[in-house]
Design an enzyme around this catalytic site. Sequence first.
Site, PDB file in Angstrom:
ATOM      1  N   ARG A   9       0.833  -1.210   0.000  1.00 57.16           N
ATOM      2  CA  ARG A   9       0.000   0.000   0.000  1.00 57.16           C
ATOM      3  C   ARG A   9       0.868   1.261   0.000  1.00 57.16           C
ATOM      4  O   ARG A   9       0.492   2.289   0.552  1.00 57.16           O
ATOM      5  CB  ARG A   9      -0.944   0.010   1.210  1.00 57.16           C
ATOM      6  CG  ARG A   9      -0.261  -0.156   2.562  1.00 57.16           C
ATOM      7  CD  ARG A   9      -1.267   0.010   3.692  1.00 57.16           C
ATOM      8  NE  ARG A   9      -0.672  -0.278   4.981  1.00 57.16           N
ATOM      9  CZ  ARG A   9      -1.231   0.047   6.149  1.00 57.16           C
ATOM     10  NH1 ARG A   9      -2.371   0.692   6.172  1.00 57.16           N
ATOM     11  NH2 ARG A   9      -0.646  -0.265   7.284  1.00 57.16           N
ATOM     12  N   ASP A  69      -6.130  -4.200   0.574  1.00 54.30           N
ATOM     13  CA  ASP A  69      -6.830  -3.316  -0.349  1.00 54.30           C
ATOM     14  C   ASP A  69      -5.959  -2.140  -0.793  1.00 54.30           C
ATOM     15  O   ASP A  69      -6.393  -1.304  -1.585  1.00 54.30           O
ATOM     16  CB  ASP A  69      -8.132  -2.793   0.271  1.00 54.30           C
ATOM     17  CG  ASP A  69      -7.932  -2.081   1.602  1.00 54.30           C
ATOM     18  OD1 ASP A  69      -6.787  -1.668   1.912  1.00 54.30           O
ATOM     19  OD2 ASP A  69      -8.916  -1.937   2.351  1.00 54.30           O
ATOM     20  N   ARG A  72      15.124  -2.300   2.781  1.00 60.35           N
ATOM     21  CA  ARG A  72      14.941  -3.127   3.979  1.00 60.35           C
ATOM     22  C   ARG A  72      15.817  -4.378   3.899  1.00 60.35           C
ATOM     23  O   ARG A  72      16.266  -4.772   2.816  1.00 60.35           O
ATOM     24  CB  ARG A  72      13.463  -3.547   4.093  1.00 60.35           C
ATOM     25  CG  ARG A  72      12.487  -2.372   4.067  1.00 60.35           C
ATOM     26  CD  ARG A  72      11.139  -2.802   3.498  1.00 60.35           C
ATOM     27  NE  ARG A  72      10.224  -1.672   3.355  1.00 60.35           N
ATOM     28  CZ  ARG A  72       9.297  -1.346   4.257  1.00 60.35           C
ATOM     29  NH1 ARG A  72       9.142  -2.064   5.347  1.00 60.35           N
ATOM     30  NH2 ARG A  72       8.508  -0.312   4.052  1.00 60.35           N
ATOM     31  N   ASP A 114      11.369  -7.592   7.265  1.00 55.14           N
ATOM     32  CA  ASP A 114      10.927  -6.659   6.238  1.00 55.14           C
ATOM     33  C   ASP A 114      10.619  -5.284   6.824  1.00 55.14           C
ATOM     34  O   ASP A 114      10.405  -4.322   6.077  1.00 55.14           O
ATOM     35  CB  ASP A 114       9.696  -7.197   5.502  1.00 55.14           C
ATOM     36  CG  ASP A 114       8.567  -7.579   6.447  1.00 55.14           C
ATOM     37  OD1 ASP A 114       8.741  -8.560   7.191  1.00 55.14           O
ATOM     38  OD2 ASP A 114       7.530  -6.900   6.449  1.00 55.14           O
ATOM     39  N   LYS A 171       1.882   6.464   1.381  1.00 54.10           N
ATOM     40  CA  LYS A 171       1.385   5.259   2.050  1.00 54.10           C
ATOM     41  C   LYS A 171      -0.142   5.333   2.097  1.00 54.10           C
ATOM     42  O   LYS A 171      -0.701   6.311   2.583  1.00 54.10           O
ATOM     43  CB  LYS A 171       1.963   5.150   3.464  1.00 54.10           C
ATOM     44  CG  LYS A 171       1.658   3.812   4.140  1.00 54.10           C
ATOM     45  CD  LYS A 171       2.466   3.635   5.404  1.00 54.10           C
ATOM     46  CE  LYS A 171       2.205   2.270   6.036  1.00 54.10           C
ATOM     47  NZ  LYS A 171       3.007   2.077   7.258  1.00 54.10           N
TER      48      LYS A 171
END
Length: 473
Positions: A87, A119, A177, A246, A107
């Site tokens: 997202r 979603d 990351r 992550d 974000k």
Amino acid sequence: MEFVNRFAQALPELCHQQQPTALSEPEMVIVSQQSCQLLALDANFMASEQGLGLTAGQLLVDGMDPVSTVYAGHQFGGYSPQLGDGRALLLGELKTPQGEHWELQLKGSGLTPFSRQGDGKAVLRSSIREFLASEAMAALGIATTRALSLGVGGGEVRRERLEKEAMLLRFAPSHIRFGHFEYLYYQQQSGLLKRLIDFCLEHYFSDCLKQSNPVLAMLQQVVDSTALMIAKWQAEGFCHGVMNTDNMSILGLTIDYGPYGFLDDFNPRHICNHSDHHGRYAFDQQPAVGLWNLQRLAQALSDYVPSHQSEALWLRYQRVINQHYQMFMLNKLGLSKWQDQDESLLSGVLSLMAQQGLDYHSSLRSLAQPMAELPALLGEPWQAWLATYRARCAEAERDETQRCEAIQQHVPLYVLRNYLAQQAITAAEAGDYSELQTLHQILSQPFNPQKNAERFAAPPPHWGKCLEISCSS
């Protein structure tokens, strides 16, 4: 504004180009003036229709090339082979007049190929929590991603209930990351992994290129910055809640604020994520989890750093995190030079707080009073510890005034407690952003008393200690 897209251009295989899904009927909720200054942005621009358009995903500035990125990660100890920006969209890097590069990321910007069952949206509640945490952590001197602005839309998103859609504009030198490296390592994409390593060495660890093994030198810097970050977390009573690999930054930045929380009553085993049923990410487990996560990164780099070389880094991590934590806590006691007996002095005050169920921050802040007043102020359970503390202070190089000033400079008066965030969220969901804006301003200066801010320094009410935060927040 000048934008470049170094990551997407160097590593297109890790990126999916797409446009953000804009908020409907957007409204600006809040802008961080401190972030505007850091980015050399005109605050008036962010308050304008253009600033709102950028925050709401409606406007892209020339040079922006939005992408979502793929990565993997160990989640609660188990390996997930494909995660990614589900997202979030990396808009590009803003290049400041000073030559600094800042990645801007939206974000809540809609579905991506990595959204899985999500979603792609963010809700106002979680966006407020990340905005406040990012800026509060920065004010406390903790390395973190930053928040620039927050917008709310006219649509609704279903979580445990229907909530207002929102979008956060955040930034950092890099959002790379541990999981980016893990993804390529376990996919056995050695050539692409080498390119990712080279990209990081060129742009973030260029001084390591002078070393005989640049990747080992880079890993050592990641170890050091991660140890510093987590030592600061522990000293400031911060619980991240989801320390998956992550969610670990290669630059030692606190990233991805979900079910985080600052301690109220001191409880070493505090669990801030109600989905963490086994306490893997409990407050007192964070240093060990940081080490475990670094070892997962080292595995992903093992073709360049053999295990006999990385083994020495784990002892280094423990030494570095302990040294930082000791000094941070010593400052909170008004002392400046660590001595061997300070270990028992520190463990003694923490044990007292745990046994008595005392507030972590206000208990330490209360020590910033004249020594003669402390026995009456703190009560009978503290008397034995106070005798040791008094003797230790008598041989310190700081006088009484300097000791009190040091405590006030290192123990925040204002802390982002969950109940304060919840009050700001409740008001914002009703369309009143003034509480959020006031709280943000108070937290930007956490150590100094501010006018008409007494309620923000008050101990939390009982209901405020019992809030549970989930990953979906």
